[in-house]
Design a protein around this motif. Sequence first.
Motif, short mmCIF file in Angstrom:
data_model
loop_
_atom_site.label_atom_id
_atom_site.label_comp_id
_atom_site.label_asym_id
_atom_site.label_seq_id
_atom_site.Cartn_x
_atom_site.Cartn_y
_atom_site.Cartn_z
N GLN A 1 0.84 -1.20 0.00
CA GLN A 1 0.00 0.00 0.00
C GLN A 1 0.87 1.26 0.00
OE1 GLN A 1 -2.52 -0.72 3.39
NE2 GLN A 1 -3.63 -2.36 2.37
N GLU A 2 1.98 1.21 0.71
CA GLU A 2 2.90 2.37 0.73
C GLU A 2 3.49 2.59 -0.66
OE1 GLU A 2 5.76 1.22 3.66
OE2 GLU A 2 4.23 1.04 5.22
N ALA A 3 3.88 1.51 -1.31
CA ALA A 3 4.46 1.65 -2.65
C ALA A 3 3.42 2.16 -3.64
CB ALA A 3 5.03 0.31 -3.10
N ALA A 4 2.19 1.63 -3.52
CA ALA A 4 1.12 2.07 -4.43
C ALA A 4 0.82 3.55 -4.24
CB ALA A 4 -0.13 1.24 -4.20
N ALA A 5 1.01 4.03 -3.03
CA ALA A 5 0.75 5.45 -2.75
C ALA A 5 1.93 6.34 -3.14
CB ALA A 5 0.41 5.63 -1.27
N GLY A 6 3.00 5.72 -3.63
CA GLY A 6 4.15 6.50 -4.09
C GLY A 6 5.13 6.88 -3.00
N TRP A 7 5.02 6.25 -1.83
CA TRP A 7 5.99 6.59 -0.77
C TRP A 7 7.37 6.09 -1.20
CZ3 TRP A 7 3.71 5.40 4.75
CH2 TRP A 7 2.47 6.04 4.88
N SER B 1 14.66 4.17 -3.71
CA SER B 1 13.85 4.68 -4.83
C SER B 1 14.67 5.68 -5.64
CB SER B 1 12.58 5.35 -4.31
OG SER B 1 11.79 4.43 -3.61
N SER C 1 7.73 10.14 -7.67
CA SER C 1 6.94 9.28 -8.54
C SER C 1 5.58 9.00 -7.90
CB SER C 1 7.68 7.97 -8.78
OG SER C 1 6.87 7.09 -9.52
N PRO C 2 4.50 9.03 -8.68
CA PRO C 2 3.17 8.75 -8.08
C PRO C 2 3.04 7.31 -7.61
CG PRO C 2 3.01 8.99 -10.47
CD PRO C 2 4.40 9.37 -10.10
N SER C 3 3.84 6.41 -8.17
CA SER C 3 3.83 5.03 -7.68
C SER C 3 5.25 4.48 -7.83
CB SER C 3 2.83 4.16 -8.45
OG SER C 3 3.23 4.03 -9.79
N SER D 1 7.87 1.31 -8.70
CA SER D 1 8.06 0.01 -9.34
C SER D 1 8.71 -0.94 -8.33
CB SER D 1 8.95 0.17 -10.57
OG SER D 1 9.28 -1.09 -11.10
#
Length: 222
Positions: free
Chosen positions: A168-174, A179, A184-186, A188
Amino acid sequence: MNEESQKTGPTRRVVLESGAAAGFFLATGLPAAGQQMPTARDHDDDAGTRVVDPAEFTLNVNLRNYSVVVDPRTTLLDALRNHLDLTGSKKGCDHGQCGACTVLVDGQRINSCLTLAVMHDGDTITTIEGLAKGADLHPMQAAFIEHDGFQCGYCTPGQICSAVGMLQEAAAGWPSHVSETLSSPSVSLTDAEIRERMSGNICRCSAYPNIVAAIRDAAGEV
Ligand code: FES
Ligand code: FES
Protein backbone atom coordinates in the motif's frame (compact mmCIF):
# COMPACT_ATOMS: atom_id res chain seq x y z
CA MET A 1 44.89 -15.87 58.78
CA ASN A 2 46.44 -19.27 58.14
CA GLU A 3 50.07 -19.95 57.41
CA GLU A 4 49.51 -20.01 53.66
CA SER A 5 47.88 -16.60 53.53
CA GLN A 6 50.52 -15.11 55.82
CA LYS A 7 53.07 -16.03 53.20
CA THR A 8 51.19 -14.98 50.09
CA GLY A 9 48.80 -12.32 51.40
CA PRO A 10 45.02 -12.69 51.42
CA THR A 11 43.54 -14.73 48.62
CA ARG A 12 41.29 -13.12 46.02
CA ARG A 13 38.33 -14.90 47.58
CA VAL A 14 39.06 -13.43 51.02
CA VAL A 15 39.34 -9.94 49.54
CA LEU A 16 36.02 -10.28 47.71
CA GLU A 17 34.23 -11.63 50.77
CA SER A 18 35.66 -8.88 52.95
CA GLY A 19 34.64 -6.24 50.45
CA ALA A 20 31.11 -7.55 50.25
CA ALA A 21 30.80 -7.60 54.03
CA ALA A 22 32.15 -4.05 54.30
CA GLY A 23 29.70 -2.92 51.64
CA PHE A 24 26.77 -4.32 53.55
CA PHE A 25 27.94 -2.64 56.73
CA LEU A 26 28.47 0.75 55.11
CA ALA A 27 25.15 0.64 53.31
CA THR A 28 22.99 -0.62 56.13
CA GLY A 29 24.86 -0.28 59.39
CA LEU A 30 24.21 -3.97 59.97
CA PRO A 31 26.78 -6.70 59.91
CA ALA A 32 26.55 -8.86 56.84
CA ALA A 33 25.77 -11.96 58.90
CA GLY A 34 22.65 -10.26 60.30
CA GLN A 35 21.46 -8.91 56.96
CA GLN A 36 18.47 -10.68 55.48
CA MET A 37 18.55 -10.77 51.72
CA PRO A 38 15.37 -9.28 50.27
CA THR A 39 13.01 -11.55 48.37
CA ALA A 40 10.79 -10.38 45.55
CA ARG A 41 7.81 -10.36 47.91
CA ASP A 42 9.64 -8.41 50.59
CA HIS A 43 10.72 -5.90 47.99
CA ASP A 44 7.21 -5.32 46.81
CA ASP A 45 5.86 -4.97 50.31
CA ASP A 46 8.64 -2.83 51.70
CA ALA A 47 8.97 -0.58 48.71
CA GLY A 48 5.23 0.09 48.57
CA THR A 49 5.00 -0.60 44.85
CA ARG A 50 3.10 2.17 43.14
CA VAL A 51 -0.40 1.13 42.16
CA VAL A 52 -1.49 2.18 38.67
CA ASP A 53 -5.19 2.29 37.90
CA PRO A 54 -6.11 0.07 34.95
CA ALA A 55 -7.16 1.78 31.73
CA GLU A 56 -10.50 0.85 30.18
CA PHE A 57 -10.95 1.27 26.45
CA THR A 58 -12.05 -0.48 23.27
CA LEU A 59 -9.82 -2.07 20.70
CA ASN A 60 -11.22 -2.78 17.26
CA VAL A 61 -9.26 -5.76 16.04
CA ASN A 62 -10.10 -7.65 12.88
CA LEU A 63 -13.46 -5.86 12.66
CA ARG A 64 -14.47 -6.89 16.17
CA ASN A 65 -14.68 -4.63 19.22
CA TYR A 66 -12.98 -5.80 22.39
CA SER A 67 -13.48 -4.15 25.77
CA VAL A 68 -10.07 -4.03 27.36
CA VAL A 69 -9.07 -3.33 30.96
CA VAL A 70 -5.30 -3.36 31.25
CA ASP A 71 -2.42 -1.64 32.94
CA PRO A 72 -1.90 1.48 30.81
CA ARG A 73 1.72 0.46 30.30
CA THR A 74 0.65 -2.67 28.36
CA THR A 75 1.98 -2.74 24.82
CA LEU A 76 -0.37 -3.38 21.95
CA LEU A 77 1.46 -6.67 21.31
CA ASP A 78 0.93 -7.89 24.87
CA ALA A 79 -2.70 -6.78 24.81
CA LEU A 80 -3.30 -8.72 21.61
CA ARG A 81 -1.51 -11.85 22.74
CA ASN A 82 -2.21 -11.96 26.46
CA HIS A 83 -5.60 -10.30 26.79
CA LEU A 84 -7.35 -10.96 23.46
CA ASP A 85 -5.80 -14.39 22.78
CA LEU A 86 -4.71 -13.26 19.32
CA THR A 87 -1.36 -14.98 19.35
CA GLY A 88 -0.67 -14.80 15.62
CA SER A 89 1.48 -11.69 16.14
CA LYS A 90 4.75 -12.95 17.53
CA LYS A 91 7.09 -11.50 20.14
CA GLY A 92 10.59 -11.81 18.80
CA CYS A 93 12.83 -9.12 20.23
CA ASP A 94 10.24 -6.92 22.04
CA HIS A 95 12.48 -3.99 21.05
CA GLY A 96 11.39 -2.98 17.55
CA GLN A 97 14.24 -4.78 15.87
CA CYS A 98 12.79 -7.91 14.27
CA GLY A 99 9.33 -7.07 12.91
CA ALA A 100 7.76 -10.32 14.16
CA CYS A 101 5.05 -8.31 15.92
CA THR A 102 4.01 -6.24 12.88
CA VAL A 103 0.30 -5.46 12.62
CA LEU A 104 -1.68 -2.96 10.57
CA VAL A 105 -3.19 0.06 12.32
CA ASP A 106 -5.56 2.03 10.12
CA GLY A 107 -3.90 0.24 7.20
CA GLN A 108 -0.34 1.16 8.12
CA ARG A 109 2.19 -1.33 9.44
CA ILE A 110 3.66 -0.79 12.88
CA ASN A 111 5.67 -2.77 15.38
CA SER A 112 3.07 -3.58 18.03
CA CYS A 113 5.77 -4.07 20.66
CA LEU A 114 6.67 -0.39 20.44
CA THR A 115 3.26 1.12 21.04
CA LEU A 116 0.89 1.12 23.98
CA ALA A 117 -2.51 -0.51 23.59
CA VAL A 118 -4.22 2.44 25.25
CA MET A 119 -3.04 4.68 22.40
CA HIS A 120 -5.22 2.77 19.93
CA ASP A 121 -8.69 3.34 21.29
CA GLY A 122 -10.78 3.88 18.16
CA ASP A 123 -8.15 2.68 15.68
CA THR A 124 -8.77 -0.14 13.26
CA ILE A 125 -6.26 -2.90 13.88
CA THR A 126 -5.64 -5.86 11.61
CA THR A 127 -3.55 -8.82 12.70
CA ILE A 128 -2.57 -11.89 10.73
CA GLU A 129 -5.79 -13.51 11.99
CA GLY A 130 -7.85 -10.86 10.21
CA LEU A 131 -6.33 -10.96 6.73
CA ALA A 132 -8.19 -13.97 5.36
CA LYS A 133 -11.83 -13.68 4.36
CA GLY A 134 -13.28 -16.79 5.89
CA ALA A 135 -11.72 -19.75 4.12
CA ASP A 136 -10.22 -17.52 1.42
CA LEU A 137 -6.64 -16.61 2.18
CA HIS A 138 -5.40 -13.10 1.58
CA PRO A 139 -3.43 -13.06 -1.71
CA MET A 140 -0.25 -12.40 0.26
CA GLN A 141 -0.85 -15.46 2.42
CA ALA A 142 -1.51 -17.57 -0.67
CA ALA A 143 1.66 -16.26 -2.32
CA PHE A 144 3.76 -17.12 0.74
CA ILE A 145 2.45 -20.68 0.53
CA GLU A 146 2.94 -20.83 -3.21
CA HIS A 147 6.55 -19.66 -2.97
CA ASP A 148 7.37 -21.44 0.30
CA GLY A 149 8.13 -18.10 1.90
CA PHE A 150 8.37 -19.53 5.38
CA GLN A 151 10.46 -22.21 7.04
CA CYS A 152 10.00 -22.29 10.81
CA GLY A 153 7.19 -19.82 10.29
CA TYR A 154 7.82 -17.75 13.40
CA CYS A 155 8.47 -14.54 11.52
CA THR A 156 5.83 -15.23 8.87
CA PRO A 157 2.83 -13.40 10.41
CA GLY A 158 4.90 -10.24 10.75
CA GLN A 159 6.38 -10.69 7.28
CA ILE A 160 2.93 -11.03 5.72
CA CYS A 161 1.40 -8.07 7.60
CA SER A 162 4.44 -5.99 6.74
CA ALA A 163 4.25 -6.99 3.08
CA VAL A 164 0.56 -6.03 2.90
CA GLY A 165 1.33 -2.63 4.41
CA MET A 166 4.38 -2.21 2.22
CA LEU A 167 2.42 -2.73 -1.00
CA GLN A 168 0.00 0.00 0.00
CA GLU A 169 2.90 2.37 0.73
CA ALA A 170 4.46 1.65 -2.65
CA ALA A 171 1.12 2.07 -4.43
CA ALA A 172 0.75 5.45 -2.75
CA GLY A 173 4.15 6.50 -4.09
CA TRP A 174 5.99 6.59 -0.77
CA PRO A 175 9.68 6.51 -1.66
CA SER A 176 12.16 4.26 0.06
CA HIS A 177 15.88 4.63 0.60
CA VAL A 178 16.56 2.96 -2.77
CA SER A 179 13.85 4.68 -4.83
CA GLU A 180 15.29 6.50 -7.83
CA THR A 181 12.93 9.44 -7.50
CA LEU A 182 11.12 10.98 -4.55
CA SER A 183 8.20 12.28 -6.58
CA SER A 184 6.94 9.28 -8.54
CA PRO A 185 3.17 8.75 -8.08
CA SER A 186 3.83 5.03 -7.68
CA VAL A 187 6.83 2.82 -7.14
CA SER A 188 8.06 0.01 -9.34
CA LEU A 189 8.55 -2.95 -7.03
CA THR A 190 11.96 -4.20 -8.02
CA ASP A 191 13.63 -6.81 -5.84
CA ALA A 192 15.79 -4.02 -4.39
CA GLU A 193 12.66 -2.04 -3.47
CA ILE A 194 11.06 -5.08 -1.84
CA ARG A 195 14.19 -5.97 0.08
CA GLU A 196 14.67 -2.41 1.32
CA ARG A 197 11.03 -1.99 2.32
CA MET A 198 11.02 -5.36 4.12
CA SER A 199 14.35 -4.79 5.83
CA GLY A 200 12.67 -4.25 9.21
CA ASN A 201 11.48 -7.87 9.22
CA ILE A 202 14.11 -10.38 10.18
CA CYS A 203 13.87 -14.07 9.25
CA ARG A 204 16.31 -16.26 11.16
CA CYS A 205 15.74 -19.06 8.65
CA SER A 206 16.81 -16.77 5.80
CA ALA A 207 13.80 -17.51 3.65
CA TYR A 208 14.35 -14.11 2.07
CA PRO A 209 14.53 -15.12 -1.63
CA ASN A 210 11.18 -16.90 -1.36
CA ILE A 211 9.65 -14.03 0.59
CA VAL A 212 10.72 -11.57 -2.10
CA ALA A 213 9.29 -13.86 -4.79
CA ALA A 214 6.01 -14.16 -2.88
CA ILE A 215 5.68 -10.40 -2.49
CA ARG A 216 6.56 -9.79 -6.13
CA ASP A 217 3.88 -12.30 -7.08
CA ALA A 218 1.24 -10.89 -4.74
CA ALA A 219 1.97 -7.35 -5.86
CA GLY A 220 0.04 -8.08 -9.02
CA GLU A 221 -2.98 -9.37 -7.13
CA VAL A 222 -3.44 -7.13 -4.10
S1 FES B 1 8.91 -8.14 18.68
FE1 FES B 1 8.40 -6.20 17.92
S2 FES B 1 9.98 -5.74 16.53
FE2 FES B 1 10.62 -7.60 17.44
S1 FES C 1 10.68 -18.63 8.70
FE1 FES C 1 11.75 -18.96 10.52
S2 FES C 1 12.30 -17.02 11.19
FE2 FES C 1 11.42 -16.71 9.29
